[in-house]
Write an enzyme that holds these catalytic residues in place. Structure first.
Site, PDB file in Angstrom:
ATOM      1  N   SER A 195      28.003  56.290  80.327  1.00 15.24           N
ATOM      2  CA  SER A 195      29.418  56.156  79.972  1.00 15.24           C
ATOM      3  C   SER A 195      29.564  55.362  78.676  1.00 15.24           C
ATOM      4  O   SER A 195      28.984  54.289  78.538  1.00 15.24           O
ATOM      5  CB  SER A 195      30.192  55.436  81.087  1.00 15.24           C
ATOM      6  OG  SER A 195      30.152  56.200  82.282  1.00 15.24           O
TER       7      SER A 195
ATOM      8  N   ARG B 231      32.012  46.077  85.473  1.00 20.02           N
ATOM      9  CA  ARG B 231      31.188  46.122  84.256  1.00 20.02           C
ATOM     10  C   ARG B 231      31.117  44.772  83.543  1.00 20.02           C
ATOM     11  O   ARG B 231      31.022  44.708  82.329  1.00 20.02           O
ATOM     12  CB  ARG B 231      31.724  47.182  83.278  1.00 20.02           C
ATOM     13  CG  ARG B 231      31.641  48.600  83.785  1.00 20.02           C
ATOM     14  CD  ARG B 231      30.193  49.068  83.934  1.00 20.02           C
ATOM     15  NE  ARG B 231      30.133  50.489  84.192  1.00 20.02           N
ATOM     16  CZ  ARG B 231      30.224  51.041  85.396  1.00 20.02           C
ATOM     17  NH1 ARG B 231      30.378  50.250  86.455  1.00 20.02           N
ATOM     18  NH2 ARG B 231      30.153  52.345  85.555  1.00 20.02           N
TER      19      ARG B 231
ATOM     20  N   GLU C  89      31.325  50.528  76.355  1.00 21.09           N
ATOM     21  CA  GLU C  89      30.339  50.076  77.333  1.00 21.09           C
ATOM     22  C   GLU C  89      28.956  50.087  76.694  1.00 21.09           C
ATOM     23  O   GLU C  89      28.076  49.329  77.076  1.00 21.09           O
ATOM     24  CB  GLU C  89      30.376  51.007  78.553  1.00 21.09           C
ATOM     25  CG  GLU C  89      29.751  50.442  79.791  1.00 21.09           C
ATOM     26  CD  GLU C  89      30.112  51.278  81.015  1.00 21.09           C
ATOM     27  OE1 GLU C  89      29.182  51.788  81.646  1.00 21.09           O
ATOM     28  OE2 GLU C  89      31.308  51.439  81.308  1.00 21.09           O
TER      29      GLU C  89
END
Length: 303
Positions: free
Chosen positions: A227, A178, A297
């Protein structure tokens, strides 16, 4: 702030669409958010450069977004310009080698995944069902815990405001879960992916298995940002939140999904404040229980 002057500069400009006072809820997968003072769609590189130069000159705050699939916009909106990429940035070209695919950053990831399948090209199966654009996917190195889009990237073209175009090879960029090393003040314009030949039926089967797994474990179809938190090293944040007893926890119209605890869904009436309150509660509960400070996120705009 020279909003009026910026509108005068850009209204009627070639390859540029300018909308004032645009509801950002229309441009996010959360279906939440107040209005942007300006919403600008740039259909070419020259239009993008011209728009950014005008905004900088008039001291108008600006931000670039894709399809808003991991974005939470404040109920108060954004008192600046939201810029998005249009037509020229949605094209794709397959090289003569038959495996190198160059894609505009505004292209939907789902369309690129399907294009790879139609050409019997393997490598993107893991990305089936992931929303958003190629540019957004590369900027956050989207994927699963084990497979990332960054592993397929051969070349990236960006625009650095005030300086122009820049090129990065795969090894010029730091890639991690990520995370990428692409400078945050640069706009991704184009991405070149290196795929490999495969059997179309096997590619399709792999994609179908991934979709079945996503639909079984994630609230596909619900309004969410995907998410909410990154997984800590060697931990599943969804499992941690579930073990805290937070599945189904809600404030207003925002709820921790009963299907996957790392998804906070908009049940139809959620405000951005509701979502933020749920995020804060989950963060505090996990920190209290495990001593882990979760990293969001989701991106925030207008807060």
């Amino acid at each position: 702030m020279g909003l009026f002057n910026a509108v005068l500069s850009l209204s009627g400009a070639i390859d540029t669409d300018v909308v004032e006072d645009e509801r950002l809820a229309r441009h996010t997968s959360y279906r939440i958010g107040g209005r942007a003072a300006l919403f600008i769609t740039c259909h070419s590189y020259h239009a993008l450069r011209r728009a950014v130069e005008a905004l900088v000159r008039e001291q108008v705050p600006w931000v670039i977004i894709g399809k808003g699939s991991n974005l939470l916009v404040s109920d108060a909106g954004y008192n600046g310009a939201v810029v998005t990429l249009g037509r020229e940035f949605q094209r794709s070209v397959l090289a003569e080698d038959g495996v190198t695919l160059t894609v505009g950053a505004g292209a939907m990831l789902a369309r690129v995944v399907n294009a790879a399948l139609s050409r019997s090209l393997s490598g993107l199966e893991f990305a089936v069902g992931i929303p958003g654009t190629i540019g957004g996917a590369v900027s956050m190195n989207a994927g699963t815990r084990d497979e990332w889009i960054g592993s397929l990237v051969e070349d990236i073209v960006t625009y650095k405001p005030g300086e122009g175009l820049r090129h990065y090879g795969h090894d010029d960029v730091f890639w991690a879960y990520r995370e990428t090393g692409i400078p945050r003040d640069e706009i991704i314009l184009e991405v070149t992916l290196k795929l490999h030949p495969g059997d179309k039926s096997e590619i399709r089967s792999s994609m179908e298995r991934s979709l079945v797994r996503r639909r079984r474990t994630q609230p596909i179809g619900s309004a969410s940002c995907g998410s909410v938190f990154r997984n800590p090293p060697d931990r599943s944040v969804g499992a941690m939140i579930e073990e805290c007893g937070l599945k189904g926890f809600s404030i207003g119209g925002a709820e921790v999904s009963p299907l996957h605890a790392n998804f906070i869904v908009n049940n139809g009436t959620a405000t951005a404040s509701d979502v933020v309150a749920v995020i804060q509660h989950v963060y505090e509960k996990v920190k209290e229980t495990y001593g882990v400070a979760l990293k969001p996120e989701v991106k925030f705009l207008g807060f």
